[in-house]
Design a protein around this motif. Sequence first.
Motif, PDB file in Angstrom:
ATOM      1  N   THR A   1      -5.556  -0.730   1.020  1.00 59.10           N
ATOM      2  CA  THR A   1      -5.534  -2.153   0.681  1.00 59.10           C
ATOM      3  C   THR A   1      -6.268  -2.967   1.740  1.00 59.10           C
ATOM      4  O   THR A   1      -7.044  -3.887   1.428  1.00 59.10           O
ATOM      5  CB  THR A   1      -4.080  -2.651   0.573  1.00 59.10           C
ATOM      6  N   LEU A   2      -6.064  -2.615   3.003  1.00 61.59           N
ATOM      7  CA  LEU A   2      -6.769  -3.314   4.063  1.00 61.59           C
ATOM      8  C   LEU A   2      -8.260  -3.043   4.020  1.00 61.59           C
ATOM      9  O   LEU A   2      -9.071  -3.928   4.280  1.00 61.59           O
ATOM     10  CB  LEU A   2      -6.210  -2.898   5.430  1.00 61.59           C
ATOM     11  N   LEU A   3      -8.628  -1.823   3.691  1.00 63.36           N
ATOM     12  CA  LEU A   3     -10.051  -1.492   3.614  1.00 63.36           C
ATOM     13  C   LEU A   3     -10.760  -2.336   2.563  1.00 63.36           C
ATOM     14  O   LEU A   3     -11.957  -2.612   2.679  1.00 63.36           O
ATOM     15  CB  LEU A   3     -10.236  -0.004   3.312  1.00 63.36           C
ATOM     16  N   ALA A   4     -10.040  -2.751   1.543  1.00 65.95           N
ATOM     17  CA  ALA A   4     -10.643  -3.583   0.492  1.00 65.95           C
ATOM     18  C   ALA A   4     -11.095  -4.930   1.030  1.00 65.95           C
ATOM     19  O   ALA A   4     -11.909  -5.621   0.405  1.00 65.95           O
ATOM     20  CB  ALA A   4      -9.642  -3.783  -0.643  1.00 65.95           C
ATOM     21  N   ASP A   5     -10.577  -5.320   2.191  1.00 68.23           N
ATOM     22  CA  ASP A   5     -10.947  -6.592   2.816  1.00 68.23           C
ATOM     23  C   ASP A   5     -12.208  -6.457   3.680  1.00 68.23           C
ATOM     24  O   ASP A   5     -12.672  -7.442   4.246  1.00 68.23           O
ATOM     25  CB  ASP A   5      -9.780  -7.088   3.676  1.00 68.23           C
ATOM     26  N   ILE A   6     -12.751  -5.247   3.772  1.00 69.71           N
ATOM     27  CA  ILE A   6     -13.953  -5.012   4.575  1.00 69.71           C
ATOM     28  C   ILE A   6     -15.125  -4.755   3.636  1.00 69.71           C
ATOM     29  O   ILE A   6     -15.203  -3.697   3.001  1.00 69.71           O
ATOM     30  CB  ILE A   6     -13.758  -3.798   5.510  1.00 69.71           C
ATOM     31  N   PRO A   7     -16.049  -5.698   3.482  1.00 68.71           N
ATOM     32  CA  PRO A   7     -17.153  -5.525   2.543  1.00 68.71           C
ATOM     33  C   PRO A   7     -17.945  -4.234   2.750  1.00 68.71           C
ATOM     34  O   PRO A   7     -18.445  -3.648   1.774  1.00 68.71           O
ATOM     35  CB  PRO A   7     -18.023  -6.760   2.786  1.00 68.71           C
ATOM     36  N   LEU A   8     -18.066  -3.764   3.968  1.00 69.34           N
ATOM     37  CA  LEU A   8     -18.784  -2.517   4.223  1.00 69.34           C
ATOM     38  C   LEU A   8     -18.066  -1.318   3.621  1.00 69.34           C
ATOM     39  O   LEU A   8     -18.685  -0.291   3.362  1.00 69.34           O
ATOM     40  CB  LEU A   8     -18.965  -2.321   5.736  1.00 69.34           C
ATOM     41  N   GLY A   9     -16.758  -1.451   3.390  1.00 67.19           N
ATOM     42  CA  GLY A   9     -16.004  -0.389   2.749  1.00 67.19           C
ATOM     43  C   GLY A   9     -15.419   0.655   3.684  1.00 67.19           C
ATOM     44  O   GLY A   9     -14.827   1.629   3.226  1.00 67.19           O
ATOM     45  N   ARG A  10     -15.568   0.445   4.974  1.00 68.08           N
ATOM     46  CA  ARG A  10     -15.006   1.394   5.937  1.00 68.08           C
ATOM     47  C   ARG A  10     -14.807   0.677   7.265  1.00 68.08           C
ATOM     48  O   ARG A  10     -15.374  -0.393   7.497  1.00 68.08           O
ATOM     49  CB  ARG A  10     -15.935   2.593   6.145  1.00 68.08           C
ATOM     50  N   VAL A  11     -14.001   1.285   8.129  1.00 70.75           N
ATOM     51  CA  VAL A  11     -13.848   0.743   9.472  1.00 70.75           C
ATOM     52  C   VAL A  11     -14.975   1.275  10.351  1.00 70.75           C
ATOM     53  O   VAL A  11     -15.682   2.209   9.981  1.00 70.75           O
ATOM     54  CB  VAL A  11     -12.478   1.124  10.075  1.00 70.75           C
ATOM     55  N   ALA A  12     -15.154   0.684  11.516  1.00 71.89           N
ATOM     56  CA  ALA A  12     -16.232   1.090  12.416  1.00 71.89           C
ATOM     57  C   ALA A  12     -15.877   2.384  13.133  1.00 71.89           C
ATOM     58  O   ALA A  12     -14.705   2.716  13.330  1.00 71.89           O
ATOM     59  CB  ALA A  12     -16.487  -0.010  13.445  1.00 71.89           C
ATOM     60  N   ASP A  13     -16.894   3.126  13.507  1.00 68.74           N
ATOM     61  CA  ASP A  13     -16.728   4.271  14.397  1.00 68.74           C
ATOM     62  C   ASP A  13     -16.781   3.782  15.841  1.00 68.74           C
ATOM     63  O   ASP A  13     -17.508   2.833  16.157  1.00 68.74           O
ATOM     64  CB  ASP A  13     -17.853   5.290  14.191  1.00 68.74           C
TER      65      ASP A  13
ATOM     66  N   ASP B   1      -2.697   3.682  13.490  1.00 70.15           N
ATOM     67  CA  ASP B   1      -1.287   3.359  13.276  1.00 70.15           C
ATOM     68  C   ASP B   1      -1.140   2.038  12.531  1.00 70.15           C
ATOM     69  O   ASP B   1      -0.300   1.895  11.641  1.00 70.15           O
ATOM     70  CB  ASP B   1      -0.552   3.277  14.622  1.00 70.15           C
ATOM     71  N   TYR B   2      -1.972   1.064  12.886  1.00 69.03           N
ATOM     72  CA  TYR B   2      -1.895  -0.244  12.256  1.00 69.03           C
ATOM     73  C   TYR B   2      -2.327  -0.170  10.787  1.00 69.03           C
ATOM     74  O   TYR B   2      -1.673  -0.730   9.909  1.00 69.03           O
ATOM     75  CB  TYR B   2      -2.788  -1.217  13.014  1.00 69.03           C
ATOM     76  N   LEU B   3      -3.403   0.562  10.528  1.00 71.12           N
ATOM     77  CA  LEU B   3      -3.861   0.713   9.148  1.00 71.12           C
ATOM     78  C   LEU B   3      -2.787   1.336   8.276  1.00 71.12           C
ATOM     79  O   LEU B   3      -2.531   0.897   7.159  1.00 71.12           O
ATOM     80  CB  LEU B   3      -5.139   1.564   9.110  1.00 71.12           C
ATOM     81  N   ALA B   4      -2.142   2.368   8.798  1.00 73.07           N
ATOM     82  CA  ALA B   4      -1.099   3.041   8.035  1.00 73.07           C
ATOM     83  C   ALA B   4       0.065   2.099   7.753  1.00 73.07           C
ATOM     84  O   ALA B   4       0.625   2.089   6.651  1.00 73.07           O
ATOM     85  CB  ALA B   4      -0.612   4.269   8.794  1.00 73.07           C
ATOM     86  N   SER B   5       0.417   1.282   8.739  1.00 67.14           N
ATOM     87  CA  SER B   5       1.560   0.383   8.582  1.00 67.14           C
ATOM     88  C   SER B   5       1.270  -0.771   7.635  1.00 67.14           C
ATOM     89  O   SER B   5       2.197  -1.367   7.094  1.00 67.14           O
ATOM     90  CB  SER B   5       1.982  -0.167   9.947  1.00 67.14           C
ATOM     91  N   ARG B   6       0.006  -1.088   7.426  1.00 62.29           N
ATOM     92  CA  ARG B   6      -0.364  -2.245   6.604  1.00 62.29           C
ATOM     93  C   ARG B   6      -0.973  -1.862   5.256  1.00 62.29           C
ATOM     94  O   ARG B   6      -1.560  -2.679   4.573  1.00 62.29           O
ATOM     95  CB  ARG B   6      -1.356  -3.121   7.369  1.00 62.29           C
ATOM     96  N   GLY B   7      -0.854  -0.584   4.872  1.00 60.32           N
ATOM     97  CA  GLY B   7      -1.284  -0.207   3.539  1.00 60.32           C
ATOM     98  C   GLY B   7      -2.606   0.523   3.452  1.00 60.32           C
ATOM     99  O   GLY B   7      -3.026   0.915   2.371  1.00 60.32           O
ATOM    100  N   GLY B   8      -3.284   0.719   4.548  1.00 62.65           N
ATOM    101  CA  GLY B   8      -4.476   1.553   4.571  1.00 62.65           C
ATOM    102  C   GLY B   8      -5.566   1.109   3.614  1.00 62.65           C
ATOM    103  O   GLY B   8      -6.383   0.241   3.935  1.00 62.65           O
TER     104      GLY B   8
END
Length: 239
Positions: free
Chosen positions: A194-206, A185-192
């Motif tokens: 765009t936020l992933l671009a701030d994570i050098p790994l390129g993805r969120v954790a499982d 929900d948070y990712l969707a509200s903050r641009g999805g």
Amino acid sequence: MSVSGPHILVTGSTRGIGAAIVDVLSGRGARVAGHGRSTTGNLLGEDLGAEGAGARLWDQALARLDGRIDVLVNNAGVFEAAGVDLPDAEWEAAWARTLQINLRAAADLSRLAVRHFLDRPGGGRIINVASRAAYRGDSPAHWHYAASKAGMVAMTKSIARGFAARGVLAFAVCPGFTLTGMADDYLASRGGETLLADIPLGRVADPEEVAAAVAFLTLEAPASMTGAILDINGASYVR
């Protein structure tokens, strides 16, 4: 801990990280009591937003686990927005709810765990699931969430320093974004993206990645690691 497998209480285990923690620990021979807001299946039911809920849950877990708990995993938490433009009463209620569930209930359970561990040979372990927000902060609508998780980290360090000599060990993990309903929900509200671009790994954790770290701290981490805080954020915040 017992050679037959540790007895473990995991809070907030209905889904996401908590459910993954229960799965991995159970699969490695632990006897696990999971927890949710209400009693469902094998889960112990207790609303940690209520006063005294931590003590009631602890008593339930002791009964379920034959009077012995070796490890407490504090994972339960809420992530709810509270912007600065809220009316005063709503702002105060949001802070009270978040601090009660994310920090106060964890503190109450940790206190009971420490007392239990000190009364039995072998000590015990506490693992707190905090957040990257404890160090990096969070959005303008989530001060209370960041503050609660920073408190959890400080609590972990205090327990580690205060009780290591008596066999009580404390650790924390600090995930960044993780594939759970709360983070989605948070990712969707903050641009999805765009936020992933701030994570050098390129993805969120499982959730399973966070659970693997918790399992390591629970079952394998040497005693000299007590007080350690493990980051799981894809290098989006490096200390």
